[in-house]
Structures are given as C-alpha cells and as structure tokens.
Design an enzyme around this catalytic site. Sequence first.
Site, PDB file in Angstrom:
ATOM      1  N   ARG A  51      -5.783   9.373   0.435  1.00 27.99           N
ATOM      2  CA  ARG A  51      -7.066  10.014   0.739  1.00 27.99           C
ATOM      3  C   ARG A  51      -7.237  10.379   2.202  1.00 27.99           C
ATOM      4  O   ARG A  51      -7.629  11.495   2.532  1.00 27.99           O
ATOM      5  CB  ARG A  51      -8.242   9.095   0.378  1.00 27.99           C
ATOM      6  CG  ARG A  51      -8.804   9.307  -0.979  1.00 27.99           C
ATOM      7  CD  ARG A  51      -9.345   8.002  -1.481  1.00 27.99           C
ATOM      8  NE  ARG A  51      -8.252   7.045  -1.507  1.00 27.99           N
ATOM      9  CZ  ARG A  51      -7.426   6.914  -2.539  1.00 27.99           C
ATOM     10  NH1 ARG A  51      -7.618   7.585  -3.624  1.00 27.99           N
ATOM     11  NH2 ARG A  51      -6.407   6.072  -2.502  1.00 27.99           N
ATOM     12  N   THR A  52      -6.978   9.429   3.085  1.00 26.88           N
ATOM     13  CA  THR A  52      -7.312   9.698   4.487  1.00 26.88           C
ATOM     14  C   THR A  52      -6.475  10.863   5.007  1.00 26.88           C
ATOM     15  O   THR A  52      -7.003  11.817   5.577  1.00 26.88           O
ATOM     16  CB  THR A  52      -7.121   8.428   5.341  1.00 26.88           C
ATOM     17  OG1 THR A  52      -7.880   7.394   4.742  1.00 26.88           O
ATOM     18  CG2 THR A  52      -7.607   8.648   6.762  1.00 26.88           C
ATOM     19  N   LYS A  80      13.588   5.800  15.281  1.00 24.50           N
ATOM     20  CA  LYS A  80      14.629   5.703  16.323  1.00 24.50           C
ATOM     21  C   LYS A  80      14.175   4.813  17.473  1.00 24.50           C
ATOM     22  O   LYS A  80      14.863   4.685  18.480  1.00 24.50           O
ATOM     23  CB  LYS A  80      14.930   7.098  16.883  1.00 24.50           C
ATOM     24  CG  LYS A  80      15.435   8.097  15.869  1.00 24.50           C
ATOM     25  CD  LYS A  80      15.655   9.429  16.584  1.00 24.50           C
ATOM     26  CE  LYS A  80      16.050  10.520  15.630  1.00 24.50           C
ATOM     27  NZ  LYS A  80      16.025  11.842  16.305  1.00 24.50           N
ATOM     28  N   ARG A 101      -2.748   6.859  11.986  1.00 28.08           N
ATOM     29  CA  ARG A 101      -2.864   5.590  11.244  1.00 28.08           C
ATOM     30  C   ARG A 101      -1.648   4.751  11.565  1.00 28.08           C
ATOM     31  O   ARG A 101      -0.512   5.246  11.527  1.00 28.08           O
ATOM     32  CB  ARG A 101      -2.942   5.833   9.742  1.00 28.08           C
ATOM     33  CG  ARG A 101      -2.745   4.554   8.955  1.00 28.08           C
ATOM     34  CD  ARG A 101      -3.029   4.699   7.512  1.00 28.08           C
ATOM     35  NE  ARG A 101      -4.441   4.907   7.260  1.00 28.08           N
ATOM     36  CZ  ARG A 101      -4.993   4.853   6.056  1.00 28.08           C
ATOM     37  NH1 ARG A 101      -4.248   4.608   5.004  1.00 28.08           N
ATOM     38  NH2 ARG A 101      -6.281   5.061   5.897  1.00 28.08           N
ATOM     39  N   HIS A 129     -11.637   1.353  10.819  1.00 30.80           N
ATOM     40  CA  HIS A 129     -11.333   2.573  10.070  1.00 30.80           C
ATOM     41  C   HIS A 129     -12.590   3.461  10.127  1.00 30.80           C
ATOM     42  O   HIS A 129     -13.288   3.642   9.129  1.00 30.80           O
ATOM     43  CB  HIS A 129     -10.972   2.208   8.625  1.00 30.80           C
ATOM     44  CG  HIS A 129     -10.367   3.313   7.819  1.00 30.80           C
ATOM     45  ND1 HIS A 129     -10.371   4.642   8.226  1.00 30.80           N
ATOM     46  CD2 HIS A 129      -9.743   3.293   6.611  1.00 30.80           C
ATOM     47  CE1 HIS A 129      -9.778   5.368   7.293  1.00 30.80           C
ATOM     48  NE2 HIS A 129      -9.384   4.586   6.308  1.00 30.80           N
TER      49      HIS A 129
HETATM   50  C1  NCD Z   1      -8.541   1.984   2.986  1.00 26.43           C
HETATM   51  C2  NCD Z   1      -7.653   1.679   4.164  1.00 26.43           C
HETATM   52  O1  NCD Z   1      -6.610   2.311   4.348  1.00 26.43           O
HETATM   53  O2  NCD Z   1      -8.029   0.778   4.915  1.00 26.43           O
HETATM   54  N1  NCD Z   1      -8.158   3.141   2.290  1.00 26.43           N
HETATM   55  C3  NCD Z   1      -8.616   4.359   2.694  1.00 26.43           C
HETATM   56  O3  NCD Z   1      -8.370   4.781   3.795  1.00 26.43           O
HETATM   57  N2  NCD Z   1      -9.422   5.043   1.874  1.00 26.43           N
HETATM   58  C4  NCD Z   1      -8.742   0.823   2.083  1.00 26.43           C
HETATM   59  C5  NCD Z   1      -7.520   0.178   1.476  1.00 26.43           C
HETATM   60  O4  NCD Z   1      -6.388   0.582   1.709  1.00 26.43           O
HETATM   61  O5  NCD Z   1      -7.732  -0.757   0.709  1.00 26.43           O
END
Ligand code: NCD
Length: 308
Positions: A51-52, A80, A101, A129
Amino acid sequence: MRHFLTPMDFSVEEWEELLDLAEDIKKDPKKYAHVAEGKKLATMFYEPSTRTRLSFEAAMLNLGGHVIGFASADSSSAAKGESVSDTIRVISCYADIAAIRHPKEGAALVAAQKSSIPVINAGDGGHQHPTQTLTDLFTIRSLKGRLGNLTIGLCGDLKFGRTVHSLINALTRYDNVRFVLISPEALRLPGYIRTEVLDKKGAEYKEVTDLDSVMPELDILYMTRIQRERFFNEEEYIRLKDSYILDAKKMKLAREDMLVLHPLPRVNEIATEVDDDPRACYFKQAQYGVYARMGLIMTLLGLEAPKC
Ligand code: NCD
C-alpha cells in the site's frame, strides 16, 4: 525545504490545511491531473510494502508526475554496502522528492540530513509512520466528521506498531480524545510514548488486555498486525500472534456507528467475515491514502491547487 519525518513536523493548522486539500482532491481528482507535471518522486523502499509504496506511486501519477525507485534493499546498491546517506545524495540529483522506508529507526532522519530534496518517512523500523497517520486522520475526519471527542481503541502490537505510535502523536493534539490501549502485556505501548506523549499532553488513556469488555465504549477500533519481523524470537511471536481476532461475534458488542480501521496488511487479526460489516472501513482507508498522499506531495513541493 521541508521534510515529513514525524506527525509533529506539521502544526495542527497545517494538518487541517492538508486534510482540506485531500478532501478537495477526493471530490474532484481530475482537477489535479497536471499539477506535478515534470516532477519526479523517488520511492526508496528497503522493506516490503504494498500500500504505502504503490499509493505513493499512484498519488504522483495521478498528479501528472513521474516515479522512479526501488522496492527492496536487494535491488539497490544497499546490497553492495552503500549507506542511506550516499544513496539519498545521489537520488537528490535524479528526483524532486523522495519517500523512504527502512527497517532501522531514524533512517529517514539520516536521509533528510543529507538530502537536497524533501524526504518523506514511509516507515522507519518500529518508530514512526506519519503518512499512514495522514491516511488515518483523513479517514476518521471523512467518516466521523471530527478528530476530537473520540474514544479510540488501539489493539494488537502496540510495542512495535509504528502506525500506532504516529497516530497517538497526532491524536493527542485534538481535544477530548480518549485512548484505550489493548494489547498483551508483552506488546504494551513503549514507556517513552506513554510518558513523553500521553502523560505530557494530559491525555486520558487506559491499558487493558481484554478486547471484548471495552468494545461497547469505542468510536473507533484500530486493529494492528503482530509485527513478526521485529521479534527477536519466533517462539514468542507464535505465542502472541493470535492474541486478538476480531470476528462477527465481537462486532455484536460494538456500537452501531463504531468504525474498524487497520493500516493493513491483515494476517489473522480480523476474520474475513467482518469485511462485509458496514463498520469495516479498512479498504476504504487504503483508498483514502492515495488522496492524502497526493495532498502531501503537493504541500512539500509547494504546488498550488488549480483555481478551477
Ligand atoms: C503498516 C506498516 O508498514 O507499518 N503497513 C502499512 O504501511 N500500511 C502496518 C503493518 O505492516 O502492519
């Protein structure tokens, strides 16, 4: 130049402006179809994501911009041995904005310090997040009509769940929000968030282990996945993984207008039978994340909304 590393990087007024913009985008997405023409978003994902990453990419494409990036550490020069600092210096030459991320807490901050383009924290380890919080606030405001005067139950892995940490940071800034923290003893909210955020802001909260007994109190139930990848010990994960399973029977205990949210992905913590309950809003929440991220990209790049 502004970065977005924690929810506190924006004032409450700026949050309101951003959510208003997301609302306008939701009403008429076509109006925004050329706003970011000629701009590039780089997605730097060192950890799995559906999703993100894809909602960021969809958001930039919806704005008429372009996307470059990598979806795993293995497919970047991290494999690397390149540092995040070096990678962002290079990406700053290729893109106008970056979403990162990373499994390590603080990685987005490290990137921001060396970046010459805005950096968005798309999740740093078990820390924060903030763009999920943006999605969550937009969903709550759209479906409940308010961000204050709410009782919210946060259930599951409150220790490692970064979405919960960011959401608590953001919601303590609104009036009369009561938090019900539902977790096994081993996955309680970290002490620093209780003292530095909840206690400091004088927020009302309680910690419980039982979900059923608090169901009738809640305006919102925010379910979370037990974060397997952050456990040191697989046995401990197996012991805790099915601590809470929201099913149709439990939903009977809830108010008619309670919303169920979840950042997703779900594993076992919400039975699929709940998906058909009109109070289950987690897939809508994922859709709202695109509008919210479109608004964020525009805000950080200083792009104006079209007049008509
Ligand atoms: C979350 C995350 O990555 O922290 N997911 C997301 O970004 N929608 C929650 C999760 O992974 O449980």
